[in-house]
Write a protein that holds these residues in place. Sequence first.
Motif, PDB file in Angstrom:
ATOM      1  N   UNK A  72       0.850  -1.185   0.000  1.00  0.00           N
ATOM      2  CA  UNK A  72       0.000   0.000   0.000  1.00  0.00           C
ATOM      3  C   UNK A  72       0.890   1.240   0.000  1.00  0.00           C
ATOM      4  N   UNK A  73       0.662   2.133  -0.957  1.00  0.00           N
ATOM      5  CA  UNK A  73       1.334   3.429  -1.003  1.00  0.00           C
ATOM      6  C   UNK A  73       0.264   4.500  -0.873  1.00  0.00           C
ATOM      7  N   UNK A  74       0.327   5.302   0.201  1.00  0.00           N
ATOM      8  CA  UNK A  74      -0.665   6.333   0.438  1.00  0.00           C
ATOM      9  C   UNK A  74      -0.152   7.697   0.020  1.00  0.00           C
ATOM     10  N   UNK A  75      -0.969   8.436  -0.729  1.00  0.00           N
ATOM     11  CA  UNK A  75      -0.562   9.736  -1.281  1.00  0.00           C
ATOM     12  C   UNK A  75      -1.658  10.755  -1.009  1.00  0.00           C
ATOM     13  N   UNK A  76      -1.253  11.964  -0.608  1.00  0.00           N
ATOM     14  CA  UNK A  76      -2.179  13.047  -0.266  1.00  0.00           C
ATOM     15  C   UNK A  76      -1.996  14.252  -1.158  1.00  0.00           C
ATOM     16  N   UNK A  77      -3.074  15.015  -1.315  1.00  0.00           N
ATOM     17  CA  UNK A  77      -2.966  16.380  -1.816  1.00  0.00           C
ATOM     18  C   UNK A  77      -2.477  17.258  -0.661  1.00  0.00           C
ATOM     19  N   UNK A  78      -1.871  18.405  -0.933  1.00  0.00           N
ATOM     20  CA  UNK A  78      -1.463  19.307   0.145  1.00  0.00           C
ATOM     21  C   UNK A  78      -2.647  19.632   1.061  1.00  0.00           C
ATOM     22  N   UNK A  79      -2.397  19.554   2.365  1.00  0.00           N
ATOM     23  CA  UNK A  79      -3.436  19.879   3.333  1.00  0.00           C
ATOM     24  C   UNK A  79      -4.361  18.754   3.707  1.00  0.00           C
ATOM     25  N   UNK A  80      -4.212  17.576   3.106  1.00  0.00           N
ATOM     26  CA  UNK A  80      -5.112  16.466   3.421  1.00  0.00           C
ATOM     27  C   UNK A  80      -4.869  15.903   4.817  1.00  0.00           C
ATOM     28  N   UNK A  81      -3.609  15.951   5.286  1.00  0.00           N
ATOM     29  CA  UNK A  81      -3.247  15.625   6.669  1.00  0.00           C
ATOM     30  C   UNK A  81      -3.370  14.155   7.049  1.00  0.00           C
ATOM     31  N   UNK A  82      -3.405  13.252   6.075  1.00  0.00           N
ATOM     32  CA  UNK A  82      -3.388  11.834   6.446  1.00  0.00           C
ATOM     33  C   UNK A  82      -2.043  11.408   7.021  1.00  0.00           C
ATOM     34  N   UNK A  83      -1.005  12.239   6.826  1.00  0.00           N
ATOM     35  CA  UNK A  83       0.294  11.916   7.415  1.00  0.00           C
ATOM     36  C   UNK A  83       0.207  11.814   8.932  1.00  0.00           C
ATOM     37  N   UNK A  84      -0.802  12.424   9.541  1.00  0.00           N
ATOM     38  CA  UNK A  84      -0.950  12.378  10.994  1.00  0.00           C
ATOM     39  C   UNK A  84      -1.256  10.965  11.474  1.00  0.00           C
ATOM     40  N   UNK A  85      -1.742  10.097  10.586  1.00  0.00           N
ATOM     41  CA  UNK A  85      -2.031   8.705  10.942  1.00  0.00           C
ATOM     42  C   UNK A  85      -0.811   7.800  10.747  1.00  0.00           C
ATOM     43  N   UNK A  86       0.262   8.359  10.211  1.00  0.00           N
ATOM     44  CA  UNK A  86       1.419   7.552   9.824  1.00  0.00           C
ATOM     45  C   UNK A  86       2.712   8.170  10.348  1.00  0.00           C
ATOM     46  N   UNK A  87       3.821   7.501  10.090  1.00  0.00           N
ATOM     47  CA  UNK A  87       5.123   7.990  10.556  1.00  0.00           C
ATOM     48  C   UNK A  87       6.178   7.626   9.522  1.00  0.00           C
ATOM     49  N   UNK A  88       6.131   8.308   8.385  1.00  0.00           N
ATOM     50  CA  UNK A  88       7.074   8.029   7.308  1.00  0.00           C
ATOM     51  C   UNK A  88       8.451   8.567   7.704  1.00  0.00           C
ATOM     52  N   UNK A  89       9.447   7.684   7.682  1.00  0.00           N
ATOM     53  CA  UNK A  89      10.814   8.042   8.058  1.00  0.00           C
ATOM     54  C   UNK A  89      11.786   7.570   6.984  1.00  0.00           C
ATOM     55  N   UNK A  90      12.837   8.336   6.774  1.00  0.00           N
ATOM     56  CA  UNK A  90      13.974   7.883   5.975  1.00  0.00           C
ATOM     57  C   UNK A  90      15.242   8.367   6.652  1.00  0.00           C
ATOM     58  N   UNK A  91      16.305   7.593   6.523  1.00  0.00           N
ATOM     59  CA  UNK A  91      17.580   8.042   7.071  1.00  0.00           C
ATOM     60  C   UNK A  91      18.179   9.105   6.164  1.00  0.00           C
ATOM     61  N   UNK A  92      19.038   9.931   6.752  1.00  0.00           N
ATOM     62  CA  UNK A  92      19.697  10.972   5.969  1.00  0.00           C
ATOM     63  C   UNK A  92      20.496  10.364   4.826  1.00  0.00           C
ATOM     64  N   UNK A  93      21.177   9.251   5.106  1.00  0.00           N
ATOM     65  CA  UNK A  93      22.003   8.612   4.080  1.00  0.00           C
ATOM     66  C   UNK A  93      21.145   8.131   2.909  1.00  0.00           C
ATOM     67  N   UNK A  94      19.984   7.535   3.225  1.00  0.00           N
ATOM     68  CA  UNK A  94      19.095   7.054   2.164  1.00  0.00           C
ATOM     69  C   UNK A  94      18.493   8.232   1.407  1.00  0.00           C
ATOM     70  N   UNK A  95      18.086   9.247   2.129  1.00  0.00           N
ATOM     71  CA  UNK A  95      17.471  10.419   1.501  1.00  0.00           C
ATOM     72  C   UNK A  95      18.388  11.029   0.450  1.00  0.00           C
ATOM     73  N   UNK A  96      19.676  11.059   0.752  1.00  0.00           N
ATOM     74  CA  UNK A  96      20.639  11.668  -0.174  1.00  0.00           C
ATOM     75  C   UNK A  96      20.786  10.875  -1.467  1.00  0.00           C
TER      76      UNK A  96
END
Length: 272
Positions: free
Chosen positions: A213-237
């Motif tokens: 499952x990949x969840x995607x929002x429009x700006x302001x939808x605020x479903x991120x409040x139900x989740x905790x998406x994290x990435x490490x700095x090394x991976x992000x780069x």
Amino acid sequence: MTNAYEPAAIMGALYGPGIAGLKGAFPREWAEALREDLEALYREALQRPGGTVGRGPKRHYVEIHPEDLRGFVELAAHPWVRAVCETVLGPDYNIVEIGFDVPNPGAVDQPWHRDFPSPEDTYKGRRLTSLAFNVTAVDVEPDMGPFEIAPGTQWDDAADFEHGMFPPQDRYSRYEARAERKMPKMGDISVRSALTIHRGTANRSDRARPVLVLGVDAPGANNHERHDLQVTQAYYETLPDEVKRHLLCRIVDRLEPIVQKHDIEGLKMGEA
């Protein structure tokens, strides 16, 4: 550009039936790697307190980190995924969730439901502000508890829905009359409004049916409040800019275990 990428086709599907798909979006080898990753992540999550959330008997949901998947970048950057998100949610869409469902052998029919209450933008403004992409990790067969959806019901009035998600049983005949069972193959991808009434059906086979499952929002939808998406700095780069700009996430030095915040069927059906 094939019809599946045309804005009119995308809008017609998501605002009409509430679901669309692209067959053969990924090579089978990519899907086989996804299956391997999900099976390993599921074994680990079952050993960790709070690693899964029950979504009915013999059925779990596991939220994960993008870098847990070898194919995350290919998924997030897929041209069809990007086209759908930009068309329906706008150019500044946000990826807010990555996880997977596992209906195991013995899973029963879920109650018809939405994944969360309809926001005002939808029930008043008639605008979709979020999408859920699904990618199967197995070839789905009729006895494996296929996903079932009632097309067009993303607009249904939820005034009498329990928790804003569960319609009363006297509505079930409407959904059953519309119901479509989906049996995708490895490499296929689908997208839906999570407000379209749906359910997982009984898994009468001897095989689990993991689905990403990949969840995607429009700006302001605020479903991120139900989740905790994290990435490490090394991976992000290492991420391409086209993926970075759409990740609504915390950048951390070390990944933290995710405490699942979004219980759905547990409200009605108990633990797995």
